[in-house]
Design a protein around this motif. Structure first.
Motif, PDB file in Angstrom:
ATOM      1  N   LEU A   1     -21.210  21.602 -30.322  1.00  0.00           N
ATOM      2  CA  LEU A   1     -20.223  20.550 -30.090  1.00  0.00           C
ATOM      3  C   LEU A   1     -19.275  20.352 -31.268  1.00  0.00           C
TER       4      LEU A   1
ATOM      5  N   THR B   1     -24.541  13.806 -32.720  1.00  0.00           N
ATOM      6  CA  THR B   1     -25.021  14.559 -31.565  1.00  0.00           C
ATOM      7  C   THR B   1     -26.056  13.748 -30.801  1.00  0.00           C
TER       8      THR B   1
ATOM      9  N   ALA C   1     -23.617  19.068 -22.585  1.00  0.00           N
ATOM     10  CA  ALA C   1     -24.598  19.167 -23.670  1.00  0.00           C
ATOM     11  C   ALA C   1     -25.877  18.419 -23.310  1.00  0.00           C
TER      12      ALA C   1
ATOM     13  N   THR D   1     -26.029  12.740 -26.686  1.00  0.00           N
ATOM     14  CA  THR D   1     -26.970  13.412 -25.785  1.00  0.00           C
ATOM     15  C   THR D   1     -27.901  12.353 -25.216  1.00  0.00           C
TER      16      THR D   1
ATOM     17  N   LEU E   1     -27.123  22.198 -30.535  1.00  0.00           N
ATOM     18  CA  LEU E   1     -26.092  21.425 -29.848  1.00  0.00           C
ATOM     19  C   LEU E   1     -25.073  20.866 -30.829  1.00  0.00           C
TER      20      LEU E   1
ATOM     21  N   HIS F   1     -19.726  16.459 -23.332  1.00  0.00           N
ATOM     22  CA  HIS F   1     -20.983  15.834 -23.718  1.00  0.00           C
ATOM     23  C   HIS F   1     -21.968  15.726 -22.562  1.00  0.00           C
TER      24      HIS F   1
END
Length: 75
Positions: A46, A54, A22, A58, A42, A19
């Motif tokens: 992921l 997500t 990302a 992020t 993304l 993560h």
């Protein structure tokens, strides 16, 4: 593998590193340092089922928030 890179294994997990990668990928694309990467890309990358998941992982830094607020034109 983490020991070989000098990172303490008790502080980092594969999940954490994934993560972080990302988040950095998203930040770089927003700063014009690479191809544009959006949250949907993304999400697929992921393996998340939900876009909301997500977004949670992020992390957006303070400067990004500040730029977003400053972009509003109050006239």
């Amino acid at each position: 593998m983490l020991k070989e890179t000098g990172l303490p294994p008790h502080r980092f997990s594969l999940h954490h590193l994934r993560h972080t990668f990302a988040t950095l990928l998203l930040q770089q694309s927003k700063n014009g340092k690479g191809d544009k990467v959006d949250l949907r890309t993304l999400k697929e990358f992921l393996g998340h089922e939900s876009l909301a998941t997500t977004q949670v992982y992020t992390h957006i830094n303070f400067e990004s928030k500040k730029r977003a607020i400053c972009s509003f034109k109050l006239e």
